[in-house]
Design a protein around this motif. Sequence first.
Motif, PDB file in Angstrom:
ATOM      1  N   LYS A 178       3.067   0.096   7.473  1.00 21.06           N
ATOM      2  CA  LYS A 178       2.776   1.432   8.017  1.00 21.06           C
ATOM      3  C   LYS A 178       3.983   2.020   8.743  1.00 21.06           C
ATOM      4  O   LYS A 178       4.047   3.235   8.948  1.00 21.06           O
ATOM      5  N   ASN A 179       4.944   1.177   9.089  1.00 19.31           N
ATOM      6  CA  ASN A 179       6.177   1.699   9.682  1.00 19.31           C
ATOM      7  C   ASN A 179       6.993   2.490   8.669  1.00 19.31           C
ATOM      8  O   ASN A 179       7.642   3.476   9.021  1.00 19.31           O
ATOM      9  N   VAL A 180       6.972   2.045   7.404  1.00 19.02           N
ATOM     10  CA  VAL A 180       7.754   2.760   6.382  1.00 19.02           C
ATOM     11  C   VAL A 180       6.959   3.910   5.766  1.00 19.02           C
ATOM     12  O   VAL A 180       7.547   4.898   5.308  1.00 19.02           O
ATOM     13  N   VAL A 181       5.633   3.799   5.738  1.00 19.27           N
ATOM     14  CA  VAL A 181       4.768   4.893   5.253  1.00 19.27           C
ATOM     15  C   VAL A 181       3.657   5.101   6.281  1.00 19.27           C
ATOM     16  O   VAL A 181       2.582   4.504   6.189  1.00 19.27           O
ATOM     17  N   PRO A 182       3.891   5.943   7.297  1.00 19.81           N
ATOM     18  CA  PRO A 182       2.915   6.131   8.379  1.00 19.81           C
ATOM     19  C   PRO A 182       1.534   6.591   7.907  1.00 19.81           C
ATOM     20  O   PRO A 182       0.523   6.268   8.533  1.00 19.81           O
ATOM     21  N   GLU A 183       1.467   7.328   6.777  1.00 19.09           N
ATOM     22  CA  GLU A 183       0.183   7.821   6.268  1.00 19.09           C
ATOM     23  C   GLU A 183      -0.766   6.685   5.898  1.00 19.09           C
ATOM     24  O   GLU A 183      -1.984   6.866   5.836  1.00 19.09           O
ATOM     25  N   LEU A 184      -0.210   5.512   5.660  1.00 17.28           N
ATOM     26  CA  LEU A 184      -1.035   4.361   5.272  1.00 17.28           C
ATOM     27  C   LEU A 184      -1.985   3.950   6.387  1.00 17.28           C
ATOM     28  O   LEU A 184      -3.083   3.435   6.122  1.00 17.28           O
ATOM     29  N   GLU A 185      -1.601   4.176   7.631  1.00 17.06           N
ATOM     30  CA  GLU A 185      -2.393   3.709   8.769  1.00 17.06           C
ATOM     31  C   GLU A 185      -3.830   4.226   8.729  1.00 17.06           C
ATOM     32  O   GLU A 185      -4.772   3.517   9.101  1.00 17.06           O
ATOM     33  N   ALA A 186      -4.021   5.441   8.233  1.00 20.88           N
ATOM     34  CA  ALA A 186      -5.364   6.040   8.187  1.00 20.88           C
ATOM     35  C   ALA A 186      -6.302   5.294   7.257  1.00 20.88           C
ATOM     36  O   ALA A 186      -7.526   5.440   7.348  1.00 20.88           O
ATOM     37  N   PRO A 203     -14.197  -8.601   6.551  1.00 20.31           N
ATOM     38  CA  PRO A 203     -15.207  -9.337   7.326  1.00 20.31           C
ATOM     39  C   PRO A 203     -14.638 -10.419   8.237  1.00 20.31           C
ATOM     40  O   PRO A 203     -15.274 -10.808   9.218  1.00 20.31           O
ATOM     41  N   SER A 204     -13.422 -10.888   7.940  1.00 21.71           N
ATOM     42  CA  SER A 204     -12.785 -11.909   8.776  1.00 21.71           C
ATOM     43  C   SER A 204     -11.952 -11.310   9.907  1.00 21.71           C
ATOM     44  O   SER A 204     -11.321 -12.029  10.672  1.00 21.71           O
ATOM     45  N   GLY A 205     -11.946  -9.980   9.981  1.00 21.38           N
ATOM     46  CA  GLY A 205     -11.190  -9.310  11.047  1.00 21.38           C
ATOM     47  C   GLY A 205      -9.723  -9.129  10.731  1.00 21.38           C
ATOM     48  O   GLY A 205      -8.920  -8.821  11.617  1.00 21.38           O
ATOM     49  N   VAL A 206      -9.338  -9.304   9.459  1.00 22.49           N
ATOM     50  CA  VAL A 206      -7.939  -9.171   9.044  1.00 22.49           C
ATOM     51  C   VAL A 206      -7.711  -7.792   8.443  1.00 22.49           C
ATOM     52  O   VAL A 206      -8.570  -7.249   7.741  1.00 22.49           O
ATOM     53  N   ASP A 207      -6.553  -7.214   8.719  1.00 26.73           N
ATOM     54  CA  ASP A 207      -6.229  -5.887   8.193  1.00 26.73           C
ATOM     55  C   ASP A 207      -6.160  -5.896   6.670  1.00 26.73           C
ATOM     56  O   ASP A 207      -5.601  -6.807   6.054  1.00 26.73           O
ATOM     57  N   THR A 208      -6.727  -4.845   6.079  1.00 23.76           N
ATOM     58  CA  THR A 208      -6.652  -4.638   4.631  1.00 23.76           C
ATOM     59  C   THR A 208      -6.815  -3.145   4.390  1.00 23.76           C
ATOM     60  O   THR A 208      -6.752  -2.346   5.333  1.00 23.76           O
ATOM     61  N   ILE A 209      -7.015  -2.743   3.126  1.00 23.22           N
ATOM     62  CA  ILE A 209      -7.369  -1.358   2.818  1.00 23.22           C
ATOM     63  C   ILE A 209      -8.601  -1.374   1.924  1.00 23.22           C
ATOM     64  O   ILE A 209      -8.988  -2.425   1.407  1.00 23.22           O
ATOM     65  N   ASP A 210      -9.209  -0.214   1.743  1.00 20.98           N
ATOM     66  CA  ASP A 210     -10.316  -0.086   0.807  1.00 20.98           C
ATOM     67  C   ASP A 210      -9.713   0.119  -0.581  1.00 20.98           C
ATOM     68  O   ASP A 210      -9.241   1.203  -0.917  1.00 20.98           O
ATOM     69  N   PHE A 211      -9.705  -0.954  -1.402  1.00 19.55           N
ATOM     70  CA  PHE A 211      -9.060  -0.892  -2.701  1.00 19.55           C
ATOM     71  C   PHE A 211      -9.820  -0.034  -3.711  1.00 19.55           C
ATOM     72  O   PHE A 211      -9.344   0.165  -4.827  1.00 19.55           O
ATOM     73  N   ALA A 212     -10.977   0.464  -3.341  1.00 23.08           N
ATOM     74  CA  ALA A 212     -11.717   1.376  -4.217  1.00 23.08           C
ATOM     75  C   ALA A 212     -11.215   2.817  -4.078  1.00 23.08           C
ATOM     76  O   ALA A 212     -11.580   3.677  -4.871  1.00 23.08           O
ATOM     77  N   LYS A 213     -10.368   3.083  -3.081  1.00 21.89           N
ATOM     78  CA  LYS A 213      -9.855   4.437  -2.861  1.00 21.89           C
ATOM     79  C   LYS A 213      -8.473   4.582  -3.489  1.00 21.89           C
ATOM     80  O   LYS A 213      -7.519   3.942  -3.034  1.00 21.89           O
ATOM     81  N   PRO A 214      -8.343   5.415  -4.522  1.00 21.09           N
ATOM     82  CA  PRO A 214      -7.044   5.567  -5.192  1.00 21.09           C
ATOM     83  C   PRO A 214      -5.921   5.961  -4.247  1.00 21.09           C
ATOM     84  O   PRO A 214      -4.799   5.460  -4.366  1.00 21.09           O
ATOM     85  N   ALA A 231      -5.552   5.251  -1.118  1.00 17.91           N
ATOM     86  CA  ALA A 231      -5.149   4.103  -0.309  1.00 17.91           C
ATOM     87  C   ALA A 231      -4.265   3.158  -1.106  1.00 17.91           C
ATOM     88  O   ALA A 231      -3.257   2.631  -0.600  1.00 17.91           O
ATOM     89  N   VAL A 232      -4.613   2.951  -2.376  1.00 17.91           N
ATOM     90  CA  VAL A 232      -3.829   2.066  -3.254  1.00 17.91           C
ATOM     91  C   VAL A 232      -2.427   2.633  -3.481  1.00 17.91           C
ATOM     92  O   VAL A 232      -1.432   1.905  -3.435  1.00 17.91           O
TER      93      VAL A 232
END
Length: 302
Positions: A27-35, A41-52, A54-55
């Motif tokens: 997110k430092n190189v692409v700040p828009e990713l943070e949103a 479920p394990s409390g680890v950062d990820t993205i919703d891979f169903a959202k184009p 976000a991918v």
Amino acid sequence: MKQGKSTQKKLHERNKHNQLYNFDKLKNVVPELEAYIIKNPSGVDTIDFAKPEAVVLLNKAILMKDYKLTFWEMPKTNLCPPIPGRADYIHYIADLLAEGNNGKIPTGKQIKILDLGIGANVIYPIIGVAEYGWTFVGSEVDVVSIKTASHIIDNNPHLKNNVIIRQQTSKRNILKNIIGEREYFDVVICNPPFFKSREEVLAKTTQKLKNLGKEIIGKPIQNFSGQNNELWCEGGEKAFITNYIYESKHFKRQAVWFTTLVSNKEHLKPLQALLKRSETAEVRVITMEQGNKVSRILAWRF
């Protein structure tokens, strides 16, 4: 603590993506990713891979962080590739080249790769140039994809000097019209259209979204996007590779290795049988694993 998507990957040992994604750095190189960063479920950062969207932003961040890019923009309609698997292909090709170079991976501009279907994303040249300094010729049938790919190349100086694109004007040909009369390549690479029809693409998309736990209302949206020519062709993967093998015989003195990805393992035996009948000197099947997904590189030389 490393952050990212838990993977179970068995990627190539030189693959940069054997570790979890570090979303703080991404997110430092692409700040828009943070949103689009969420907790699994394990409390680890990820993205919703169903959202184009976000991918796309995740891929952009990976390419800028790990592969020297300063610019990468694509239309929403074009294929957004999973980078770890694409990187694996490049690293295994490097191993193949090392076998003919006393075990040492050859690097630099003198190594020339033909990428059949470079697409709008330029993914294989991006990785190959960054990791090994190779030069690439990319073929492409779609004019809009060529325009997008050219824009990416022109806005990254290290690619501009190492990557050129040629339009394949015939949908019936693969190598013809692309390889020059006295041109020579070290390796030809190919990620063929997998599906036989648009309907197959939509069915696969529906299944993927269900696997991601998403409710489907109306026409499903592909999280990986992709134009028709990127995803399907008449006869699907097997027909495409069959034509490629037939054409490779006519260019057997102009490349050391011809290679392609083969997603469907059921296609391997008939393709290997065809290669045997084609009087090849050697045929290889290289297995690649990414989490639960298994793919294969089929390689042959004359």
